[in-house]
Scaffold this motif. Structure first.
Motif, PDB file in Angstrom:
ATOM      1  N   LEU A   1      10.979  -1.893   8.132  1.00 44.19           N
ATOM      2  CA  LEU A   1      11.307  -2.377   9.466  1.00 44.19           C
ATOM      3  C   LEU A   1      11.740  -1.217  10.362  1.00 44.19           C
ATOM      4  N   GLY A   2      12.466  -0.269   9.780  1.00 40.73           N
ATOM      5  CA  GLY A   2      12.863   0.914  10.539  1.00 40.73           C
ATOM      6  C   GLY A   2      11.664   1.736  10.968  1.00 40.73           C
ATOM      7  N   SER A   3      10.641   1.819  10.118  1.00 42.97           N
ATOM      8  CA  SER A   3       9.425   2.557  10.459  1.00 42.97           C
ATOM      9  C   SER A   3       8.707   1.901  11.632  1.00 42.97           C
ATOM     10  N   PHE A   4       8.702   0.567  11.666  1.00 40.21           N
ATOM     11  CA  PHE A   4       8.064  -0.133  12.788  1.00 40.21           C
ATOM     12  C   PHE A   4       8.758   0.201  14.102  1.00 40.21           C
ATOM     13  N   ARG A   5      10.073   0.178  14.081  1.00 37.30           N
ATOM     14  CA  ARG A   5      10.816   0.532  15.297  1.00 37.30           C
ATOM     15  C   ARG A   5      10.466   1.936  15.765  1.00 37.30           C
ATOM     16  N   LYS A   6      10.410   2.856  14.810  1.00 44.22           N
ATOM     17  CA  LYS A   6      10.119   4.246  15.148  1.00 44.22           C
ATOM     18  C   LYS A   6       8.715   4.383  15.721  1.00 44.22           C
ATOM     19  N   ASP A   7       7.738   3.668  15.131  1.00 45.41           N
ATOM     20  CA  ASP A   7       6.353   3.752  15.609  1.00 45.41           C
ATOM     21  C   ASP A   7       6.230   3.276  17.053  1.00 45.41           C
ATOM     22  N   VAL A   8       6.848   2.130  17.363  1.00 41.57           N
ATOM     23  CA  VAL A   8       6.759   1.606  18.728  1.00 41.57           C
ATOM     24  C   VAL A   8       7.484   2.531  19.692  1.00 41.57           C
TER      25      VAL A   8
ATOM     26  N   LEU B   1       3.239  -3.115  10.296  1.00 45.21           N
ATOM     27  CA  LEU B   1       4.333  -4.008   9.920  1.00 45.21           C
ATOM     28  C   LEU B   1       3.810  -5.182   9.098  1.00 45.21           C
ATOM     29  N   GLU B   2       2.657  -5.709   9.456  1.00 44.02           N
ATOM     30  CA  GLU B   2       2.076  -6.809   8.683  1.00 44.02           C
ATOM     31  C   GLU B   2       1.854  -6.389   7.237  1.00 44.02           C
ATOM     32  N   MET B   3       1.268  -5.206   7.048  1.00 53.91           N
ATOM     33  CA  MET B   3       1.050  -4.706   5.688  1.00 53.91           C
ATOM     34  C   MET B   3       2.386  -4.535   4.958  1.00 53.91           C
ATOM     35  N   ALA B   4       3.384  -4.032   5.660  1.00 53.55           N
ATOM     36  CA  ALA B   4       4.697  -3.813   5.046  1.00 53.55           C
ATOM     37  C   ALA B   4       5.332  -5.134   4.630  1.00 53.55           C
ATOM     38  N   LEU B   5       5.226  -6.157   5.462  1.00 55.50           N
ATOM     39  CA  LEU B   5       5.800  -7.461   5.139  1.00 55.50           C
ATOM     40  C   LEU B   5       5.117  -8.069   3.918  1.00 55.50           C
ATOM     41  N   LEU B   6       3.791  -7.989   3.885  1.00 50.32           N
ATOM     42  CA  LEU B   6       3.055  -8.558   2.755  1.00 50.32           C
ATOM     43  C   LEU B   6       3.369  -7.790   1.470  1.00 50.32           C
ATOM     44  N   GLU B   7       3.495  -6.465   1.575  1.00 46.97           N
ATOM     45  CA  GLU B   7       3.867  -5.668   0.405  1.00 46.97           C
ATOM     46  C   GLU B   7       5.276  -6.000  -0.080  1.00 46.97           C
TER      47      GLU B   7
ATOM     48  N   ARG C   1      21.695  -6.620   7.965  1.00 46.03           N
ATOM     49  CA  ARG C   1      21.447  -5.681   6.859  1.00 46.03           C
ATOM     50  C   ARG C   1      20.060  -5.056   6.976  1.00 46.03           C
ATOM     51  N   LEU C   2      19.069  -5.912   7.216  1.00 36.83           N
ATOM     52  CA  LEU C   2      17.688  -5.429   7.265  1.00 36.83           C
ATOM     53  C   LEU C   2      17.473  -4.443   8.417  1.00 36.83           C
ATOM     54  N   LEU C   3      18.185  -4.633   9.511  1.00 38.56           N
ATOM     55  CA  LEU C   3      17.998  -3.771  10.672  1.00 38.56           C
ATOM     56  C   LEU C   3      19.042  -2.664  10.754  1.00 38.56           C
ATOM     57  N   GLY C   4      19.902  -2.593   9.737  1.00 41.92           N
ATOM     58  CA  GLY C   4      20.902  -1.534   9.723  1.00 41.92           C
ATOM     59  C   GLY C   4      21.976  -1.674  10.778  1.00 41.92           C
ATOM     60  N   GLU C   5      22.203  -2.920  11.246  1.00 40.94           N
ATOM     61  CA  GLU C   5      23.178  -3.143  12.310  1.00 40.94           C
ATOM     62  C   GLU C   5      24.611  -3.001  11.807  1.00 40.94           C
ATOM     63  N   ASP C   6      24.781  -3.057  10.480  1.00 38.85           N
ATOM     64  CA  ASP C   6      26.130  -2.963   9.916  1.00 38.85           C
ATOM     65  C   ASP C   6      26.490  -1.528   9.543  1.00 38.85           C
TER      66      ASP C   6
END
Length: 372
Positions: free
Chosen positions: A9-16, A105-111, A366-371
């Motif tokens: 998910l962090g990689s997706f943010r960085k790509d956009v 991101l789609e590939m990452a989610l499915l993986e 947790r998933l987005l590192g907000e904590d």
């Protein structure tokens, strides 16, 4: 927990962010080029005005200059529009800016074992939130992307969520909870953990061993009951599970016990005899909740089993064990959306205290590192 998915998910943010930053730089360069071109045109016009006669100027303007002005206006219109946006300090995120990152991101989610329909909904929600969104040059694109990710993930994870503690507190006592799922996923240990969980909240419990077919089931659950100093109701191996749980409910009524926790034999949704047992427990006991237990690390298998159990014998919610060992998070993201029933607890270790209420907001954080 879920570290692999968190990284993706962090990689997706960085790509956009990188894509839109490049776009901002291009807009800035085009705006500067347009300003430079306009300055040169003005200088040339001033120079021409000093050397041409009035008649020549009129002749030029009646000839090709009008057409030339029109062409210049047309070619500069796109630049002017971009310059206008840039002057306002804004950039609009367009479809082409997110298509490649969304595919990744789609590939990452499915993986990460996110169920296909769930992945598609997450992607569509993100696309709707991002495409057409305006962000300021002086703000972080990552903030815009993180908000879209947060909202999309929360939407699919929160399906069917309810306040478990409040429901138990408001229910008539004793509250009867039945646990079901396949063999070896930690149902019995989860029951012991929830017995401790209720005790910590001032609620008394009795445990019923409705797993009357598995050799050693009595020994396992008796060990937990002894460790926790809890009453356990058991019958001989091969007995009627519905009768065991019924006796536990009767004991709870007679002794002012708040919660009955009923174990059942591990089964597949295709085990007709065992599924019939669940139906009989429903008729004889009328449980207040039936909870499905599976391992978070089972990923897609856990998702599909949850759906199949819910279809065969409706569940009220799910508990995922071994969440602390799950780097993917696909089951945690998918189960509620696929079944329409919430995840209620995560097992996070071997100790009796290693269980936590499932909080969608906290998981997304947790998933987005907000904590961090």
């Amino acid at each position: 927990m879920f570290d692999s998915l968190k990284d993706k998910l962090g990689s997706f943010r960085k790509d956009v962010e990188e894509t839109t930053e490049e776009k901002a730089e291009e807009a800035e360069a085009e705006a500067e080029a347009e300003a430079e071109a306009e300055a040169k045109a003005e200088a040339a016009a001033e120079a021409d005005a000093g050397t041409q006669t009035t008649a020549e100027t009129e002749s030029d303007s009646s000839g090709v200059s009008e057409e030339s002005d029109s062409e210049d206006a047309g070619s500069g219109r796109g630049f002017a529009q971009k310059a206008k946006s840039f002057a306002k300090g804004e950039i609009v995120i367009e479809e082409q800016d997110v298509e490649d990152p969304l595919w990744e991101l789609e590939m990452a989610l499915l993986e990460s074992d996110v169920e296909l329909s769930v992945a598609n909904e997450i992607l569509e929600n993100i696309r709707e939130d991002l495409v057409g969104a305006t962000r300021s040059f002086n703000s972080e694109t990552a903030d815009v992307v993180e908000e879209a990710l947060h909202d999309s993930l929360l939407k699919v994870i929160s399906v069917g969520q309810f306040d478990f503690d409040q429901r138990i507190a408001e229910a008539d006592k004793p509250v009867t909870i039945i646990f079901t799922g396949v063999n070896g996923v930690g149902k019995t240990t989860t029951i012991a953990k929830l017995s401790k969980y209720f005790e910590d909240r001032g609620l008394s419990t009795v445990i019923a061993n409705g797993d009357t077919y598995r050799a050693g089931a009595n020994e396992q659950i008796e060990e937990h009951a002894e460790n926790l100093d809890k009453k356990i109701i058991t019958h001989e191996q091969g007995g009627d599970p519905a009768a065991v749980i019924y006796d536990a409910v009767e004991y709870a009524n007679s002794n002012d016990i708040d919660v009955v926790l009923g174990d059942t034999a591990g089964r597949l949704h295709t085990d007709e005899g065992l599924m019939d047992q669940l139906e009989k427990i429903g008729r004889v006991v009328g449980p207040d909740m039936t909870l499905f237990v599976d391992e978070a690390v089972a990923g897609q298998d856990a998702v599909q089993r949850a759906k199949q159990f819910n279809d065969a014998a409706e569940i009220d919610g799910a508990i995922l064990t071994k969440a602390d060992a799950d780097s993917q998070g696909g089951a945690a993201i998918s189960i509620a959306h696929v079944t329409g029933k919430p995840i209620l607890f995560l097992g996070t270790g071997q100790g009796y205290d290693d269980i936590e209420q499932f909080d969608p907001e906290e998981l997304v954080g947790r998933l987005l590192g907000e904590d961090e």
